[in-house]
Write a protein that holds these residues in place. Structure first.
Motif, short mmCIF file in Angstrom:
data_model
loop_
_atom_site.label_atom_id
_atom_site.label_comp_id
_atom_site.label_asym_id
_atom_site.label_seq_id
_atom_site.Cartn_x
_atom_site.Cartn_y
_atom_site.Cartn_z
N ALA A 24 0.86 -1.08 -0.08
CA ALA A 24 0.05 -0.17 0.21
C ALA A 24 0.97 1.27 -0.14
CB ALA A 24 -0.96 0.07 1.18
N VAL A 25 1.98 1.38 0.68
CA VAL A 25 2.71 2.32 0.88
C VAL A 25 3.31 2.61 -0.58
CG1 VAL A 25 4.96 3.22 1.84
CG2 VAL A 25 3.35 2.33 3.37
N PHE A 26 3.81 1.29 -1.18
CA PHE A 26 4.53 1.64 -2.33
C PHE A 26 3.38 2.14 -3.45
CE2 PHE A 26 5.37 -0.49 -6.61
CZ PHE A 26 6.43 0.09 -6.95
N ALA A 49 9.80 0.82 -0.60
CA ALA A 49 8.43 1.09 0.58
C ALA A 49 8.60 0.35 1.79
CB ALA A 49 7.36 0.47 0.06
N GLN A 50 9.33 -0.65 1.85
CA GLN A 50 9.67 -1.51 3.19
C GLN A 50 10.92 -0.68 3.93
OE1 GLN A 50 10.75 -5.08 0.74
NE2 GLN A 50 9.05 -6.25 1.22
N LEU A 77 -5.22 0.56 4.27
CA LEU A 77 -4.22 1.68 4.42
C LEU A 77 -4.21 2.73 3.35
CD1 LEU A 77 -1.84 2.71 6.31
CD2 LEU A 77 -0.46 1.86 4.48
N VAL A 78 -4.74 3.97 3.80
CA VAL A 78 -5.06 4.81 2.59
C VAL A 78 -3.98 6.06 2.61
CG1 VAL A 78 -7.43 4.32 2.37
CG2 VAL A 78 -6.67 6.09 4.17
N GLY A 79 -3.09 5.89 3.69
CA GLY A 79 -2.06 7.20 3.79
C GLY A 79 -1.49 7.37 4.79
N SER A 80 -0.64 8.19 5.09
CA SER A 80 0.02 8.35 6.62
C SER A 80 0.28 9.70 6.87
CB SER A 80 1.46 7.49 6.54
OG SER A 80 2.48 8.32 5.89
N CYS A 81 0.53 10.10 7.95
CA CYS A 81 0.90 11.40 8.58
C CYS A 81 1.54 11.17 9.76
CB CYS A 81 -0.61 12.14 8.89
SG CYS A 81 -1.53 11.28 10.14
N GLY A 82 2.40 12.24 10.13
CA GLY A 82 3.08 12.29 11.20
C GLY A 82 3.72 13.43 11.83
#
Length: 181
Positions: A24-26, A49-50, A77-82
């Motif tokens: 999903a990240v890829f 991505a890994q 998984l649709v995204g990320s935030c940090g």
């Protein structure tokens, strides 16, 4: 930092990114259109991505730690935030985020950032959060402004990706201004 802080919003589950999230990240990070604003060239293989997931996990062990949440909607998984580059002495940090193309336009990132900022201000005791955004990334600029971030200036040619130098707008939010809009 202690155990990973999972967060729940009305529709989303914000959780630690794990190895099984690599496809999903890829998918997000290999999309050239998505990456034109991210500050990195598009990924070309799953190993990248890994490695990114491992980098995010490593952030939590740094002297100025960071936390990167995977944004999960209905098990996907649709995204990320940090929040990263945490300066404990100054009670400040930076934020970053990205969302899969199919998840955009539904208010998901605003919802995720509200949950993340609530947590950061309460548990990290943040006084200041800043974001660096490409001047043409209108969707992110509008989102941050809706959340109360204020434009503070431009860092000339501060970014470099896609074989080009890019200016970046600086937006800041002070903890006392946060109202979870």
């Amino acid at each position: 930092m202690t155990a990973f802080p999972t967060l729940h919003t009305q529709r989303l589950y914000l959780r630690e990114l794990v190895a099984s999230d690599a496809p999903a990240v890829f998918a997000i990070h290999s999309d050239a259109d998505s990456m034109r604003w991210f500050g990195a060239d598009p990924m070309i293989d799953l190993a990248q991505a890994q490695a990114l997931i491992e980098t995010f996990a490593h952030w939590r062990t740094q002297s100025n730690p960071g936390t990167r949440w995977g944004i999960e909607l209905e098990g996907e998984l649709v995204g990320s935030c940090g929040l990263f580059k945490w300066n404990r002495g100054w009670n400040s940090c930076a934020l970053a985020f990205e969302l899969a193309p199919g998840a955009r336009g539904k208010g998901l990132m605003g919802e995720a950032l509200r949950g993340m900022l609530d947590w950061g201000i309460a548990y990290m005791h943040l006084h200041r959060v800043e974001a660096l955004v490409h001047p043409h990334n209108n969707a992110s600029l509008r989102l941050l402004e809706r959340l109360g971030f204020k434009f503070e200036g431009t860092l000339r040619e501060a970014g470099c990706w896609g074989g080009q130098r890019h200016d970046l707008k600086v937006l800041g939010l002070l903890g006392r201004e946060w109202t979870n809009k």
